[in-house]
Design a protein around this motif. Structure first.
Motif, PDB file in Angstrom:
ATOM      1  N   ALA A 112       1.130  -0.976   0.053  1.00  0.00           N
ATOM      2  CA  ALA A 112       0.561  -0.353  -0.283  1.00  0.00           C
ATOM      3  C   ALA A 112       0.791   0.971  -0.140  1.00  0.00           C
ATOM      4  N   ASN A 113       0.353   2.256  -0.744  1.00  0.00           N
ATOM      5  CA  ASN A 113       0.881   3.238  -0.862  1.00  0.00           C
ATOM      6  C   ASN A 113       1.169   4.248   0.604  1.00  0.00           C
ATOM      7  N   ILE A 114       0.772   4.763   1.549  1.00  0.00           N
ATOM      8  CA  ILE A 114       0.872   5.312   2.479  1.00  0.00           C
ATOM      9  C   ILE A 114       2.085   4.028   3.362  1.00  0.00           C
ATOM     10  N   MET A 115       2.346   2.923   2.790  1.00  0.00           N
ATOM     11  CA  MET A 115       3.445   2.151   4.008  1.00  0.00           C
ATOM     12  C   MET A 115       4.961   2.746   3.410  1.00  0.00           C
ATOM     13  N   LEU A 116       4.942   3.113   2.141  1.00  0.00           N
ATOM     14  CA  LEU A 116       6.287   3.784   1.403  1.00  0.00           C
ATOM     15  C   LEU A 116       6.722   4.555   2.452  1.00  0.00           C
ATOM     16  N   TYR A 117       6.238   5.382   2.924  1.00  0.00           N
ATOM     17  CA  TYR A 117       6.570   7.223   3.707  1.00  0.00           C
ATOM     18  C   TYR A 117       6.467   6.697   5.359  1.00  0.00           C
ATOM     19  N   THR A 118       6.040   5.789   5.758  1.00  0.00           N
ATOM     20  CA  THR A 118       5.646   5.440   7.403  1.00  0.00           C
ATOM     21  C   THR A 118       6.225   4.170   7.625  1.00  0.00           C
ATOM     22  N   THR A 119       6.775   3.561   6.831  1.00  0.00           N
ATOM     23  CA  THR A 119       7.842   2.046   7.431  1.00  0.00           C
ATOM     24  C   THR A 119       9.037   1.974   6.769  1.00  0.00           C
ATOM     25  N   ASN A 120      10.131   0.836   6.914  1.00  0.00           N
ATOM     26  CA  ASN A 120      11.017  -0.299   7.150  1.00  0.00           C
ATOM     27  C   ASN A 120      10.697  -1.016   5.656  1.00  0.00           C
ATOM     28  N   ILE A 121      10.448  -0.799   4.463  1.00  0.00           N
ATOM     29  CA  ILE A 121       9.562  -1.154   2.920  1.00  0.00           C
ATOM     30  C   ILE A 121      10.099  -3.404   3.115  1.00  0.00           C
ATOM     31  N   VAL A 122      11.510  -3.275   3.300  1.00  0.00           N
ATOM     32  CA  VAL A 122      12.288  -4.044   3.389  1.00  0.00           C
ATOM     33  C   VAL A 122      11.686  -4.851   3.943  1.00  0.00           C
ATOM     34  N   GLU A 123      11.253  -4.573   5.463  1.00  0.00           N
ATOM     35  CA  GLU A 123      11.393  -5.107   6.755  1.00  0.00           C
ATOM     36  C   GLU A 123       9.854  -5.584   6.495  1.00  0.00           C
ATOM     37  N   LEU A 124       8.992  -4.992   5.594  1.00  0.00           N
ATOM     38  CA  LEU A 124       7.419  -5.218   5.704  1.00  0.00           C
ATOM     39  C   LEU A 124       7.105  -6.814   4.756  1.00  0.00           C
ATOM     40  N   ALA A 125       7.790  -5.827   4.230  1.00  0.00           N
ATOM     41  CA  ALA A 125       7.920  -7.039   2.791  1.00  0.00           C
ATOM     42  C   ALA A 125       8.161  -8.402   3.181  1.00  0.00           C
ATOM     43  N   ASN A 126       9.644  -8.325   4.445  1.00  0.00           N
ATOM     44  CA  ASN A 126       9.982 -10.264   4.195  1.00  0.00           C
ATOM     45  C   ASN A 126       9.026 -10.286   5.315  1.00  0.00           C
ATOM     46  N   ASP A 127       8.101  -9.826   6.399  1.00  0.00           N
ATOM     47  CA  ASP A 127       7.448 -10.411   7.027  1.00  0.00           C
ATOM     48  C   ASP A 127       6.091  -9.927   6.848  1.00  0.00           C
ATOM     49  N   LEU A 128       5.385  -9.550   5.416  1.00  0.00           N
ATOM     50  CA  LEU A 128       4.994 -10.161   5.137  1.00  0.00           C
ATOM     51  C   LEU A 128       4.462 -11.473   4.022  1.00  0.00           C
ATOM     52  N   ILE A 129       6.208 -11.957   3.610  1.00  0.00           N
ATOM     53  CA  ILE A 129       6.787 -13.214   3.369  1.00  0.00           C
ATOM     54  C   ILE A 129       6.216 -14.209   4.101  1.00  0.00           C
ATOM     55  N   ARG A 130       6.499 -13.769   5.763  1.00  0.00           N
ATOM     56  CA  ARG A 130       6.932 -14.900   5.915  1.00  0.00           C
ATOM     57  C   ARG A 130       5.418 -15.490   6.399  1.00  0.00           C
ATOM     58  N   PHE A 131       4.783 -14.525   6.765  1.00  0.00           N
ATOM     59  CA  PHE A 131       3.827 -14.448   7.177  1.00  0.00           C
ATOM     60  C   PHE A 131       2.136 -15.398   6.747  1.00  0.00           C
ATOM     61  N   LEU A 132       2.786 -14.787   5.059  1.00  0.00           N
ATOM     62  CA  LEU A 132       1.525 -15.375   3.862  1.00  0.00           C
ATOM     63  C   LEU A 132       2.218 -16.867   3.467  1.00  0.00           C
ATOM     64  N   GLY A 133       3.832 -17.435   3.828  1.00  0.00           N
ATOM     65  CA  GLY A 133       4.393 -18.442   3.880  1.00  0.00           C
ATOM     66  C   GLY A 133       4.330 -18.960   2.419  1.00  0.00           C
ATOM     67  N   VAL A 134       5.375 -18.265   1.836  1.00  0.00           N
ATOM     68  CA  VAL A 134       5.725 -17.437   0.254  1.00  0.00           C
ATOM     69  C   VAL A 134       7.456 -17.880  -0.195  1.00  0.00           C
ATOM     70  N   ARG A 135       7.975 -17.768  -0.983  1.00  0.00           N
ATOM     71  CA  ARG A 135       9.099 -17.340  -1.153  1.00  0.00           C
ATOM     72  C   ARG A 135       9.252 -16.143  -2.129  1.00  0.00           C
ATOM     73  N   TYR A 136      10.132 -14.948  -2.255  1.00  0.00           N
ATOM     74  CA  TYR A 136      10.578 -14.157  -2.860  1.00  0.00           C
ATOM     75  C   TYR A 136      11.167 -14.769  -4.529  1.00  0.00           C
ATOM     76  N   LEU A 137      10.703 -14.003  -5.169  1.00  0.00           N
ATOM     77  CA  LEU A 137      11.319 -14.233  -6.887  1.00  0.00           C
ATOM     78  C   LEU A 137      11.987 -13.150  -7.400  1.00  0.00           C
ATOM     79  N   SER A 138      11.370 -12.156  -7.138  1.00  0.00           N
ATOM     80  CA  SER A 138      12.025 -10.524  -7.854  1.00  0.00           C
ATOM     81  C   SER A 138      10.355  -9.456  -7.852  1.00  0.00           C
ATOM     82  N   LEU A 139      11.129  -8.695  -7.680  1.00  0.00           N
ATOM     83  CA  LEU A 139       9.965  -6.956  -7.925  1.00  0.00           C
ATOM     84  C   LEU A 139       9.178  -6.621  -9.348  1.00  0.00           C
TER      85      LEU A 139
END
Length: 218
Positions: A50-77
């Motif tokens: 979400a756009n608001i997260m780009l201004y209010t949090t550490n995006i890399v940490e958020l993305a990694n948290d989401l990846i762990r929560f969803l049980g997915v593996r990162y491929l690319s951006l």
């Protein structure tokens, strides 16, 4: 804190399923998955921050948290946007550059496309300029971000809060130089068999270095 997923009835043009991910009551991301086309592997999906997260949090940490929560593996951006906002400039103003661009006084060394937004009343006032590489992988924009927000009824108040945190006076218009990189794969594996070993953090940091390199060598 744990994330909350709300599944929606309607998917997208490319994916059959769509879900909104919240943290507390704040929307942090959208998950789309189950491709409609048989050309795309069935276990591919995409997380859209979400756009608001780009201004209010550490995006890399958020993305990694989401990846762990969803049980997915990162491929690319699929896309990375890097920008710099400013109200003060050395030697000239953004409008000077735009007017030179309009008058074709700036030499463009490669074939490119672009557009020039403007306002008009008694005369034309240019509010930005955009140019994109021939293959469309790198898209640059210089534009009056304050004007864009006024034109959209002052949406995204969190951006103004970020500006104020960095000593914006609330009066002068803020101009933005922005680089959009789209030369990435557009999928993530949901339970995939293959994935890139390049870390999410290294890709984001590389995009930032490219942005700074281009600004300092232009």
């Amino acid at each position: 804190d744990e994330f909350i997923i709300e599944y929606e009835d309607i998917g997208t043009r490319i994916f059959e399923n769509r879900a909104i991910i919240y943290k507390d009551t704040l929307k942090v991301a959208t998950l789309v998955y189950k491709p409609k086309s048989s050309i795309i592997q069935e276990n591919l999906g995409q997380i859209q921050i979400a756009n608001i997260m780009l201004y209010t949090t550490n995006i890399v940490e958020l993305a990694n948290d989401l990846i762990r929560f969803l049980g997915v593996r990162y491929l690319s951006l699929s896309r990375v946007d890097i920008c710099c906002d400013s109200i003060s400039f050395v030697d000239s103003e953004p409008t000077d550059f735009i007017n030179m661009f309009v008058r074709n006084e700036i030499i463009r060394l490669s074939r490119q496309g672009g557009y020039i937004p403007f306002k008009s009343s008694k005369s034309i006032e240019y509010t930005g300029v955009s140019w994109v590489s021939k293959k469309g992988a790198n898209n640059w924009k210089l534009y009056n971000k304050s004007q864009e927000m006024r034109d959209n009824n002052n949406h995204k108040q969190y951006i103004r809060e970020m500006w104020k945190f960095h000593n914006w006076d609330g009066i002068n218009d803020v101009w933005r130089i922005e680089l959009s990189l789209t030369c990435f794969s557009k999928q993530l594996f949901i339970d995939g068999e293959k994935y890139l070993t390049t870390s999410l953090e290294s890709v984001v940091n590389g995009a930032v270095r490219l942005f700074i390199h281009n600004l300092t060598n232009t």
